[in-house]
Design an enzyme around this catalytic site. Structure first.
Site, PDB file in Angstrom:
ATOM      1  N   LYS A 105       0.856  -1.195   0.000  1.00  0.00           N
ATOM      2  CA  LYS A 105       0.000   0.000   0.000  1.00  0.00           C
ATOM      3  C   LYS A 105       0.884   1.234   0.000  1.00  0.00           C
ATOM      4  CE  LYS A 105      -4.435   1.092   0.479  1.00  0.00           C
ATOM      5  NZ  LYS A 105      -5.513   0.130   0.177  1.00  0.00           N
ATOM      6  N   GLY A 216     -20.312   7.270   3.922  1.00  0.00           N
ATOM      7  CA  GLY A 216     -19.286   7.518   2.912  1.00  0.00           C
ATOM      8  C   GLY A 216     -19.913   7.513   1.528  1.00  0.00           C
ATOM      9  N   ASN A 219     -16.119   6.909  -4.093  1.00  0.00           N
ATOM     10  CA  ASN A 219     -16.223   5.892  -5.148  1.00  0.00           C
ATOM     11  C   ASN A 219     -16.984   4.656  -4.669  1.00  0.00           C
ATOM     12  OD1 ASN A 219     -15.086   3.208  -6.302  1.00  0.00           O
ATOM     13  ND2 ASN A 219     -14.704   4.677  -7.920  1.00  0.00           N
ATOM     14  N   ALA A 220     -16.549   4.084  -3.543  1.00  0.00           N
ATOM     15  CA  ALA A 220     -17.161   2.841  -3.067  1.00  0.00           C
ATOM     16  C   ALA A 220     -18.607   3.072  -2.626  1.00  0.00           C
ATOM     17  CB  ALA A 220     -16.339   2.242  -1.934  1.00  0.00           C
ATOM     18  N   GLY A 221     -18.828   4.067  -1.774  1.00  0.00           N
ATOM     19  CA  GLY A 221     -20.156   4.297  -1.207  1.00  0.00           C
ATOM     20  C   GLY A 221     -21.199   4.689  -2.238  1.00  0.00           C
TER      21      GLY A 221
HETATM   22  N1  GLU Z   1      -7.339   0.386  -3.001  1.00  0.00           N
HETATM   23  C1  GLU Z   1      -8.124  -0.782  -3.199  1.00  0.00           C
HETATM   24  C2  GLU Z   1      -8.113  -1.632  -1.945  1.00  0.00           C
HETATM   25  O1  GLU Z   1      -7.895  -1.154  -0.868  1.00  0.00           O
HETATM   26  C3  GLU Z   1      -7.724  -1.544  -4.452  1.00  0.00           C
HETATM   27  C4  GLU Z   1      -6.320  -2.041  -4.484  1.00  0.00           C
HETATM   28  C5  GLU Z   1      -5.886  -2.597  -5.832  1.00  0.00           C
HETATM   29  O2  GLU Z   1      -6.679  -2.661  -6.735  1.00  0.00           O
HETATM   30  O3  GLU Z   1      -4.720  -2.966  -5.917  1.00  0.00           O
HETATM   31  O4  GLU Z   1      -8.387  -2.799  -1.978  1.00  0.00           O
END
Ligand code: GLU
Length: 412
Positions: A105, A216, A219-221
């Site tokens: 990350k 939230g 994007n996700a929410g």
């Molecule tokens: N940021 C997203 C996660 O936390 C996607 C990570 C990715 O696609 O590598 O899962």
């Protein structure tokens, strides 16, 4: 809330399954720290002519099952502790859905909303210049995360390819379609969460009349809200950093999205009432957490009325809160399953990049659905076998798979 260490939470979650799976001390020891954390300084020429130096990180947690994989976050609260936690969770996430990738990350301490488009591009390119030598299509593959998007991925890919001197689309996922992105990647986190939620609701006998609230609206929410309402589910409340809006007979999500686009927030939506309290405490059957870490802690867990909690964000429920929710009879769908659809389609994007052959949206969704439902059933089986929570079931599965890869490689 800021004092709660996300990495400590991640360590506690790992510790909670150590004995259940009989994890050897040496594997456990190794799994408590990332392989490496890279910290970089990123000088950016600002529009006013001056230079501002930003701090960025890339945590490469574990690559026993395949190259490190995980997003890049641009947020003022990014820290070494946070990227370490997020990279550990990525390690479990890729293992849960059984894709041949590890966990990593990245993040930059910045509020991107305060930058001009030019400054944002120079920051994105600067971050890539700083980490380019540490990543690669077979080494570590970044992607979007909180406050980063396909446009930022495109700048980063372009910068990487200029440095490398050749095309390398698979070095980053979540790209625009024009340069090798995958169909469905934009909403895949929510789509994956939706497949899992539908399975769980079936098991629990919850119907479409259940009330669903979403914390939230990024994007996700917002994609989750859209997918749910398109499938006839009732989203009764949504919130963002500005506050929340609700309607007991269900919100018109397209209209909420329009409103947010115009005003910057879901607050003051005409066909809903502003929430007077925290969305976490509203009367609801299902609560989708799609904001940040530590949204539910021991301080407010007792006030959550939902019987199903879906962690679309990473780490939104602290380990102490988990215990309270479990005691109150709530089922928590853990992040490493609930939001794995994002990295699932990232993997499919990489596969298409190396094939140089691209699938239709239907093909991608079919593969994603298969991946998510298989993972859900695998986890459910572990949960039943060990009389554990869904989170523990997911950890038993994921840590078991990572540990097996480490043993097979030999531990040095
Ligand atoms: N940021 C997203 C996660 O936390 C996607 C990570 C990715 O696609 O590598 O899962």
């Amino acid at each position: 809330m800021e004092n709660t260490s996300a990495f400590q939470n991640a360590l506690n979650q790992l510790a909670s399954v150590k004995d259940k799976i009989g994890l050897e001390e040496d594997v456990y020891e190794r799994l408590q720290s990332p392989d490496r954390v890279i910290e970089v300084s990123i000088p950016v020429r600002m529009d006013n002519g001056g230079i501002k130096v930003f701090t960025g990180y890339r945590s490469q947690f574990n690559d026993a099952r395949g190259p490190y994989k995980g997003g890049i976050r641009f947020h003022p609260n990014v820290s070494r502790d946070e990227v370490k936690a997020l990279s550990m969770w990525m390690t479990w996430k890729t293992a849960v859905i059984d894709i041949p990738l590890g966990g990593g990350k990245g993040g930059v301490i910045v509020n991107p909303k305060e930058l001009s488009a030019g400054e944002l591009e120079r920051l994105s390119r600067g971050y890539m210049r700083a980490i380019a030598r540490f990543i690669g299509e077979r080494i570590d593959i970044p992607a979007p995360d909180v406050y980063t998007d396909p446009r930022i991925m495109a700048w980063m890919l372009d910068e990487y390819e200029q440095i490398a001197g050749h095309k390398a689309p698979g070095v980053i996922t979540g790209k625009p379609l024009s340069i090798g992105g995958s169909k469905a990647r934009g909403y895949s986190t929510a789509q994956g969460g939706f497949y899992v939620l539908v399975e769980l609701m079936k098991k629990l006998g919850l119907g479409k009349d259940s009330r669903i609230s979403i914390q939230g609206f990024g994007n996700a929410g917002s994609n989750m809200a859209e997918i749910l309402s398109d499938h006839g589910y009732k989203v009764v409340a949504v919130s963002d950093t500005g506050g929340g809006t609700g309607n007991p007979s269900g919100l018109n999500i397209r209209e909420v999205e329009e409103h947010k686009k115009k005003t910057g927030s879901v607050v003051n939506f005409a066909n809903g009432g502003n929430l007077t309290g925290d969305i976490l405490e509203t009367e609801t059957d299902v609560l989708v957490l799609a904001a940040l870490e530590n949204a539910v802690t021991e301080k407010n867990a007792g006030k959550v009325s939902a019987k199903v909690i879906l962690e679309l964000a990473n780490g939104p429920v602290s380990p102490e809160a988990d215990k309270i929710l479990d005691k109150n009879g709530a089922v928590v769908v853990p992040d490493i399953l609930a939001n794995a659809g994002g990295v699932g389609v990232s993997y499919l994007e990489q596969v298409q990049n190396s094939y140089m052959y691209y699938w239709s949206e239907e093909d991608v969704l079919e593969k994603l659905k298969e991946m998510m439902i298989r993972a859900f059933n695998d986890i459910w089986r572990e949960k039943e076998k060990h009389k554990a929570t869904l989170r523990q079931g997911a950890y038993i599965l994921a840590v078991g798979r990572v540990a097996q890869a480490m043993r097979d490689r030999g531990l040095n």
